[in-house]
Design a protein around this motif. Structure first.
Motif, mmCIF file in Angstrom:
data_model
loop_
_atom_site.group_PDB
_atom_site.id
_atom_site.type_symbol
_atom_site.label_atom_id
_atom_site.label_comp_id
_atom_site.label_asym_id
_atom_site.label_seq_id
_atom_site.Cartn_x
_atom_site.Cartn_y
_atom_site.Cartn_z
ATOM 1 N N ARG A 182 0.838 -1.195 0.000
ATOM 2 C CA ARG A 182 0.000 0.000 0.000
ATOM 3 C C ARG A 182 0.878 1.253 0.000
ATOM 4 N NH1 ARG A 182 -2.958 -3.725 2.863
ATOM 5 N NH2 ARG A 182 -5.234 -3.686 2.615
ATOM 6 N N LEU A 183 0.286 2.358 -0.386
ATOM 7 C CA LEU A 183 1.007 3.629 -0.389
ATOM 8 C C LEU A 183 1.370 4.037 1.037
ATOM 9 C CD1 LEU A 183 -1.250 5.650 -2.874
ATOM 10 C CD2 LEU A 183 0.859 4.414 -3.398
ATOM 11 N N GLU A 184 2.560 4.580 1.208
ATOM 12 C CA GLU A 184 2.965 5.066 2.528
ATOM 13 C C GLU A 184 2.102 6.246 2.952
ATOM 14 O OE1 GLU A 184 7.092 5.920 2.808
ATOM 15 O OE2 GLU A 184 7.736 3.887 2.281
ATOM 16 N N ASN A 185 1.732 7.068 1.977
ATOM 17 C CA ASN A 185 0.869 8.222 2.245
ATOM 18 C C ASN A 185 -0.406 8.085 1.420
ATOM 19 O OD1 ASN A 185 2.797 9.746 3.934
ATOM 20 N ND2 ASN A 185 3.988 9.877 2.038
ATOM 21 N N PRO A 186 -1.474 7.584 2.029
ATOM 22 C CA PRO A 186 -2.735 7.381 1.300
ATOM 23 C C PRO A 186 -3.254 8.672 0.667
ATOM 24 C CG PRO A 186 -2.796 6.288 3.428
ATOM 25 C CD PRO A 186 -1.564 7.144 3.424
ATOM 26 N N ARG A 187 -3.940 8.526 -0.446
ATOM 27 C CA ARG A 187 -4.547 9.678 -1.108
ATOM 28 C C ARG A 187 -5.796 10.119 -0.350
ATOM 29 N NH1 ARG A 187 -2.815 6.529 -5.674
ATOM 30 N NH2 ARG A 187 -1.392 7.748 -6.995
ATOM 31 N N LYS A 188 -6.054 11.404 -0.396
ATOM 32 C CA LYS A 188 -7.251 11.934 0.265
ATOM 33 C C LYS A 188 -8.510 11.563 -0.508
ATOM 34 C CE LYS A 188 -4.951 15.833 2.516
ATOM 35 N NZ LYS A 188 -4.892 17.312 2.662
ATOM 36 N N SER A 189 -8.350 11.342 -1.817
ATOM 37 C CA SER A 189 -9.511 10.970 -2.625
ATOM 38 C C SER A 189 -9.077 10.132 -3.819
ATOM 39 C CB SER A 189 -10.244 12.218 -3.117
ATOM 40 O OG SER A 189 -11.371 11.862 -3.898
ATOM 41 N N ILE A 190 -9.681 8.960 -3.939
ATOM 42 C CA ILE A 190 -9.460 8.088 -5.089
ATOM 43 C C ILE A 190 -10.742 8.090 -5.912
ATOM 44 C CG2 ILE A 190 -9.154 5.690 -5.814
ATOM 45 C CD1 ILE A 190 -7.287 5.310 -3.472
ATOM 46 N N PRO A 191 -10.648 8.318 -7.220
ATOM 47 C CA PRO A 191 -11.850 8.404 -8.054
ATOM 48 C C PRO A 191 -12.689 7.126 -8.032
ATOM 49 C CG PRO A 191 -9.943 9.278 -9.215
ATOM 50 C CD PRO A 191 -9.419 8.603 -7.989
ATOM 51 N N LYS A 192 -13.975 7.302 -8.093
ATOM 52 C CA LYS A 192 -14.913 6.186 -8.170
ATOM 53 C C LYS A 192 -14.570 5.283 -9.350
ATOM 54 C CE LYS A 192 -19.835 5.370 -9.098
ATOM 55 N NZ LYS A 192 -21.152 6.012 -9.326
ATOM 56 N N ASN A 193 -14.736 3.978 -9.154
ATOM 57 C CA ASN A 193 -14.515 2.942 -10.177
ATOM 58 C C ASN A 193 -13.041 2.687 -10.483
ATOM 59 O OD1 ASN A 193 -17.251 2.611 -10.338
ATOM 60 N ND2 ASN A 193 -17.496 3.630 -12.309
ATOM 61 N N SER A 194 -12.145 3.220 -9.645
ATOM 62 C CA SER A 194 -10.718 2.965 -9.846
ATOM 63 C C SER A 194 -10.375 1.534 -9.460
ATOM 64 C CB SER A 194 -9.880 3.933 -9.005
ATOM 65 O OG SER A 194 -9.994 5.251 -9.482
ATOM 66 N N GLY A 206 -5.357 3.949 0.215
ATOM 67 C CA GLY A 206 -3.920 3.784 0.066
ATOM 68 C C GLY A 206 -3.510 2.695 -0.904
ATOM 69 N N TRP A 207 -4.465 2.215 -1.710
ATOM 70 C CA TRP A 207 -4.130 1.186 -2.683
ATOM 71 C C TRP A 207 -3.531 1.815 -3.938
ATOM 72 C CZ3 TRP A 207 -7.218 -3.925 -2.875
ATOM 73 C CH2 TRP A 207 -7.548 -4.333 -1.578
ATOM 74 N N ASN A 208 -2.820 1.005 -4.711
ATOM 75 C CA ASN A 208 -2.172 1.460 -5.942
ATOM 76 C C ASN A 208 -3.152 1.386 -7.109
ATOM 77 O OD1 ASN A 208 0.909 1.435 -5.014
ATOM 78 N ND2 ASN A 208 -0.078 -0.398 -4.200
ATOM 79 N N ILE A 209 -3.383 2.507 -7.775
ATOM 80 C CA ILE A 209 -4.385 2.590 -8.834
ATOM 81 C C ILE A 209 -3.763 2.226 -10.179
ATOM 82 C CG2 ILE A 209 -6.134 4.031 -9.910
ATOM 83 C CD1 ILE A 209 -6.451 3.509 -6.864
#
Length: 221
Positions: free
Chosen positions: A146-158, A176-179
């Motif tokens: 997982r990402l060390e620094n999770p994103r604040k927002s991941i787009p829907k359906n990613s 924090g997953w890799n898109i």
């Protein structure tokens, strides 16, 4: 199988402490039987257990345990589960981490796409958010933390990967997953009785589509 108290109106049924296909099948089969019972308010399956919330005006703790202990599950095979095919656009403009994964794994982006889309993935659990299906297992060649620094927002359906798991974000949310791509399939669909196009135990296969096809199907970049 072991049943333990979770709260005043819920219990957890444990099948094993290890994740496996056999346990996944047992969870699914048991889940379907519990759905037939009167007085069940909510059912939340996980990798190796099921959280069951029940109506305390219908069952006491001892009564619900007695009812649940009578449910028997038989060993079933993968042929008893449906196969769900999901289209994915693996473009870099939606696959936010493709380039970084390519560099870390010393693989071309095409190789990453080919590896991910050539596999089949078992749905082990649905949780975190409605429609968020945990699927595995990801090929070791593209297995990534997982990402060390999770994103604040991941787009829907990613479409994302984390360690040996892959999943689709059903709604825009922190994560924090890799898109690696994006689909046009709604993973949280109120028109479905199950609210999700996949269920625990199902087999999921991803197939690559072009940017043009993605947009034609209603995809959003």
């Amino acid at each position: 199988m072991e049943i333990k108290l979770a709260s005043v109106d819920s219990v957890i049924v444990y099948f094993d402490n290890k994740i496996s296909l056999d346990v996944s099948f047992n969870v699914k089969q048991y889940l379907e039987e519990v759905k037939k019972l009167e007085g069940i308010i909510d059912i939340v399956p996980s990798y190796t257990s099921i959280l069951i919330t029940y109506d305390i005006f219908i069952y006491s703790y001892d009564q619900i345990v007695s009812v649940l202990e009578k449910i028997k599950v038989n060993k079933i095979s993968s042929s008893d589960n449906k196969i769900v095919e999901i289209p994915v656009y693996y473009g870099e403009e939606v696959g936010l981490d493709l380039k970084r994964i390519s560099e870390e794994k010393n693989l071309s982006i095409k190789e990453i796409i080919d590896i991910h889309s050539s596999g089949s993935y078992r749905v082990y659990a649905i949780g975190f958010a409605p429609g968020f299906a945990y699927m595995g297992e990801v090929d070791k060649r593209i297995n990534i933390n997982r990402l060390e620094n999770p994103r604040k927002s991941i787009p829907k359906n990613s479409l994302a990967i984390a360690n040996e798991q892959t999943a689709i974000y059903p709604q825009s949310s922190p994560g924090g997953w890799n898109i690696i791509g994006k689909t046009t399939i709604e993973m949280f669909d109120k028109s479905l009785s199950s609210l999700c196009p996949v269920n625990v135990g199902d087999e999921v296969k991803f197939y690559s589509i072009s940017k043009e096809e993605f947009l034609k199907q209603g995809g959003v970049l």
